[in-house]
Write an enzyme that holds these catalytic residues in place. Sequence first.
Site, PDB file in Angstrom:
ATOM      1  N   ARG A   1       0.916  -1.105   0.039  1.00  0.00           N
ATOM      2  CA  ARG A   1      -0.124  -0.131   0.132  1.00  0.00           C
ATOM      3  C   ARG A   1       0.860   1.278   0.202  1.00  0.00           C
ATOM      4  O   ARG A   1       1.956   1.279   0.385  1.00  0.00           O
ATOM      5  CB  ARG A   1      -1.072   0.005   1.178  1.00  0.00           C
ATOM      6  CG  ARG A   1      -0.061   0.010   2.573  1.00  0.00           C
ATOM      7  CD  ARG A   1      -1.133   0.668   3.661  1.00  0.00           C
ATOM      8  NE  ARG A   1      -1.518   1.923   3.479  1.00  0.00           N
ATOM      9  CZ  ARG A   1      -0.912   3.146   3.704  1.00  0.00           C
ATOM     10  NH1 ARG A   1       0.373   2.976   4.119  1.00  0.00           N
ATOM     11  NH2 ARG A   1      -1.384   4.043   3.437  1.00  0.00           N
ATOM     12  N   THR A   2       0.385   2.385  -0.418  1.00  0.00           N
ATOM     13  CA  THR A   2       1.072   3.722  -0.306  1.00  0.00           C
ATOM     14  C   THR A   2       0.163   4.577   0.045  1.00  0.00           C
ATOM     15  O   THR A   2      -1.099   4.741   0.111  1.00  0.00           O
ATOM     16  CB  THR A   2       1.514   4.017  -1.831  1.00  0.00           C
ATOM     17  OG1 THR A   2       0.193   4.119  -2.636  1.00  0.00           O
ATOM     18  CG2 THR A   2       2.402   2.931  -2.435  1.00  0.00           C
ATOM     19  N   ASP A   3       0.713   5.800   0.549  1.00  0.00           N
ATOM     20  CA  ASP A   3       0.006   6.781   1.518  1.00  0.00           C
ATOM     21  C   ASP A   3      -0.383   7.744   0.400  1.00  0.00           C
ATOM     22  O   ASP A   3      -0.036   7.593  -0.876  1.00  0.00           O
ATOM     23  CB  ASP A   3       1.039   7.684   2.434  1.00  0.00           C
ATOM     24  CG  ASP A   3       1.579   6.636   3.600  1.00  0.00           C
ATOM     25  OD1 ASP A   3       0.745   5.750   3.881  1.00  0.00           O
ATOM     26  OD2 ASP A   3       2.503   7.053   4.169  1.00  0.00           O
ATOM     27  N   ALA A   4      -1.079   8.775   0.893  1.00  0.00           N
ATOM     28  CA  ALA A   4      -1.595   9.849  -0.313  1.00  0.00           C
ATOM     29  C   ALA A   4      -0.506  10.278  -0.854  1.00  0.00           C
ATOM     30  O   ALA A   4       0.454  10.959  -0.184  1.00  0.00           O
ATOM     31  CB  ALA A   4      -2.566  10.476   0.336  1.00  0.00           C
TER      32      ALA A   4
END
Length: 573
Positions: free
Chosen positions: A196-199
């Site tokens: 997953r990746t942050d905004a």
Amino acid sequence: MWRLFQYTLHRAPLLTLRRRNIHVMYDLHDSEQSLHSPPAKRLITEAQAGSSESSKRVRIEHEEPEKTLHSAEYGGPSDTPAADTKRGKRDAAGWAKSRRGKAKDTKNKGRRRGTRDHDKDGQKEGEEQGPRAPRLPKKQSALLIGFCGTGCNGMQIQPDVRTIEGVLFDALVRAGAVSSDNADDPVKVNLGRAARTDAGVHAAGNLVSMKLITAIPGVEDWVARVNEELPPEIRVWGSVRVQNSFNARMSCDSRKYTYFFPSYLLIPPKPGSGFQRAYEEHAQSMQGVVPLDASAHPFWSAPESRSSGSMDDLVRKRMWRISADQVELIRETAKKFEGTHNFHNFTVGREFGDRSNQRHMWKIEISDPAVYGDTEWISVLFHGQSFMLHQRKMMSSLVLSCRTGTPGQVIDELYGPRMVMVPKMPALGLLLEYPIFDSYNKKITSINEKLEPSHPDYRPEIDFEKHRESIDAFKQTFIYDNMRCIEDRDGVFDAWVRSIDSYGGDDLLYLNPKGIIPAAAVIKKGDKRDNPFKEKRKFDLTSFPDKQGIPTIEDDEETESKLNKSRLEDMEG
């Protein structure tokens, strides 16, 4: 209770039941009947039943069993729903009643786990249902994707906000790779992700897995068809047929991330700033140390720096070039991350004793500086087994320790039980290179040795290098150029480091000449701190949305600490 029921049966000598569309009558008058067994039955024809007008009958319709039984047993309403439910599962004789032919339970009708406003047939509520489309076979597949995270609220699909998975899933539905029956809920197709990746964070390579329709009628190249439905900043590099048991997250062995930052961040804090005053005051209380004299640094000793503003400073910072000694210093400090350590100070919501804090970093590589435009950039490659939420804190501790002359020992201190505040670096510089699936590839290679590529059980390897040419071109146009353009326009990194230098409290006092965490910098759970360091949410974005005013300063820590463990695990990669 049973005597009341027996009395009711005497009042109703004949009972008509409709079962399987056949009317059967039973004579329930038998004074010698045992109270512990069902009453004897005597078949009575419909004609005989109709001729006895004086006999009182109780006809229990199949559609309303609970209402009739409720009246027969108690003769009045009940306030116990559990009892009503239990009685509703019994017939008049007290035996379990078959549910054959009964309508399905409509509890929670209309409830959806998905985010779309459609019913289970893919149609909007209130519309007439047309003929259903034929079911097409689905196969467990892995999509190799890349994206520029600007304008998206992270990787993971969320309701009412734009995310990478949300845009991708919508494109798959429009292309026909996901049926209309499954369009309302990604859980139906077993959607999963490797990382997953942050905004605002970008990815040159990532992997999502789900059950997809890969043989779409009238579509020769379904991957190309999906790309037609996607915006240009989100791409599908290819699709791989994987085993049905494949789990994108659990099958991933390790991940590679790169962080880019301007080399001017290694310039010491500006003399007279809040951070420099707090640093010098704390250093004077230590014995046998020589604190960093920022005013003696070549950048700040220049005459024009004494009365310069932030914009003038930024112009000169972009022309600054790092020395070979500083490059070597940051490389030596970065080695402190390699190996297995307790990273509880580099995330949120984790206590020191939490076993999930143990993470393994295989290798940290720092490239030689390179100049693009007016600014010199440095890239740091992290290759780790897995990363905790907000791994940008690792980069922050690396940069801040080197720019303040703090020994690398402070990294070892941060692995200890004392909790401190480590700021996050801006999201703009973070890039997910790609996830690695060596163990899965070895397993299927062993299986494929006995199979031909045309065999239905044959599974190809997951290999991003097959798409290297397309990935590199995408990185240059949508990630590198975009990242540098935003920095040149908004000065994101300079704004971040000035927010550090303006802080004069105790939270960052672990940045000192000895590299030891002092008691004043330790955070104790439940204790209120005086003048705590507060991060600005704008640095979680990749550009400044408001060019006129100053964005609101909010305390991320208070919000993020409320994340439960299951949510944290889902947000890590």
